[in-house]
Design a protein around this motif. Sequence first.
Motif, PDB file in Angstrom:
ATOM      1  N   LYS A 127      63.732  62.321 -12.866  1.00 20.34           N
ATOM      2  CA  LYS A 127      62.400  61.710 -12.914  1.00 20.34           C
ATOM      3  C   LYS A 127      62.474  60.192 -12.943  1.00 20.34           C
ATOM      4  O   LYS A 127      61.712  59.503 -12.254  1.00 20.34           O
ATOM      5  CB  LYS A 127      61.651  62.220 -14.144  1.00 20.34           C
ATOM      6  N   TYR A 128      63.399  59.659 -13.748  1.00 22.09           N
ATOM      7  CA  TYR A 128      63.473  58.211 -13.950  1.00 22.09           C
ATOM      8  C   TYR A 128      64.590  57.548 -13.133  1.00 22.09           C
ATOM      9  O   TYR A 128      64.840  56.352 -13.287  1.00 22.09           O
ATOM     10  CB  TYR A 128      63.670  57.901 -15.435  1.00 22.09           C
ATOM     11  N   ASN A 129      65.253  58.320 -12.282  1.00 19.69           N
ATOM     12  CA  ASN A 129      66.361  57.810 -11.457  1.00 19.69           C
ATOM     13  C   ASN A 129      67.438  57.153 -12.318  1.00 19.69           C
ATOM     14  O   ASN A 129      67.961  56.081 -12.012  1.00 19.69           O
ATOM     15  CB  ASN A 129      65.856  56.814 -10.403  1.00 19.69           C
ATOM     16  N   LYS A 130      67.762  57.817 -13.424  1.00 14.30           N
ATOM     17  CA  LYS A 130      68.871  57.393 -14.276  1.00 14.30           C
ATOM     18  C   LYS A 130      70.131  58.117 -13.825  1.00 14.30           C
ATOM     19  O   LYS A 130      70.131  58.839 -12.829  1.00 14.30           O
ATOM     20  CB  LYS A 130      68.560  57.714 -15.740  1.00 14.30           C
ATOM     21  N   ALA A 131      71.206  57.955 -14.562  1.00 13.10           N
ATOM     22  CA  ALA A 131      72.443  58.693 -14.309  1.00 13.10           C
ATOM     23  C   ALA A 131      72.881  59.321 -15.618  1.00 13.10           C
ATOM     24  O   ALA A 131      72.536  58.832 -16.697  1.00 13.10           O
ATOM     25  CB  ALA A 131      73.531  57.767 -13.774  1.00 13.10           C
ATOM     26  N   ALA A 132      73.624  60.416 -15.533  1.00  8.58           N
ATOM     27  CA  ALA A 132      74.128  61.052 -16.752  1.00  8.58           C
ATOM     28  C   ALA A 132      75.562  61.512 -16.535  1.00  8.58           C
ATOM     29  O   ALA A 132      75.916  62.034 -15.473  1.00  8.58           O
ATOM     30  CB  ALA A 132      73.255  62.234 -17.161  1.00  8.58           C
ATOM     31  N   LEU A 133      76.369  61.312 -17.571  1.00  9.65           N
ATOM     32  CA  LEU A 133      77.757  61.756 -17.592  1.00  9.65           C
ATOM     33  C   LEU A 133      77.914  62.627 -18.834  1.00  9.65           C
ATOM     34  O   LEU A 133      77.717  62.151 -19.954  1.00  9.65           O
ATOM     35  CB  LEU A 133      78.689  60.548 -17.647  1.00  9.65           C
TER      36      LEU A 133
END
Length: 232
Positions: A194-200
């Motif tokens: 939704k927020y165009n973030k990234a996750a690891l």
Amino acid sequence: MKDLALQLKNITKSYIDGESENIVLNNINLEVEHGEFVAIVGPSGSGKSTFLSISGALLSATSGQVIIGKNDITKMSKKELEDIRRNQIGFVFQSHQLIPYLTVLEQLKLIPLLSGKNDKDSENYAKSLLEEFGLSHRTNYYPEKLSGGEKQRVAIARSLMNKPDIILADEPTASLDGPRGREVVQTIRDEIKKYNKAALMVTHDERVLDLVDTIYRIENGNLTLEKRNVAI
């Protein structure tokens, strides 16, 4: 051109153990784009926690380069690294690490407060996140009154309060049963899309790997691409 949230270039981490050198991470390279959800899997002791700590500016590498957003953090001062962690990284821990004497809303408001912000916009953003996470009815609850899944959802909402470039999640399903664990990982996925973030995310939970975009395996200090669930 790739829109990168995190880059690790030739990262090595080693410790001196007596007369020998123990190499925990061996010349690792990784790129995570905005909008991408990456999982790191591997056996215990393979270097996953060290890897995540270096990615989150909590631990320095022996050699190599870490770039978060557009910032090369490799030679930053302690103060500069604190600012990066506070403003560009959202952390979700294995244990939710909620503060027992703060309400759900206060847990979220604490993040901007640590950066010297205590305004109505921050409170409104916190309330909007809680509504989005289905937690509006828990706003004034303390952690002891929440279920395990609710606590982790609060922790994820809290990780978004600083509007970070990247969310780092350390075994976020470890203390949850299958359905609740899947719900938590689905929530992380929904938010970064939704927020165009990234996750690891570091995980042992094979049941949630279909929810991530890219899977890497770390073993004996080496990182290898295992699977892409979608084209990035």
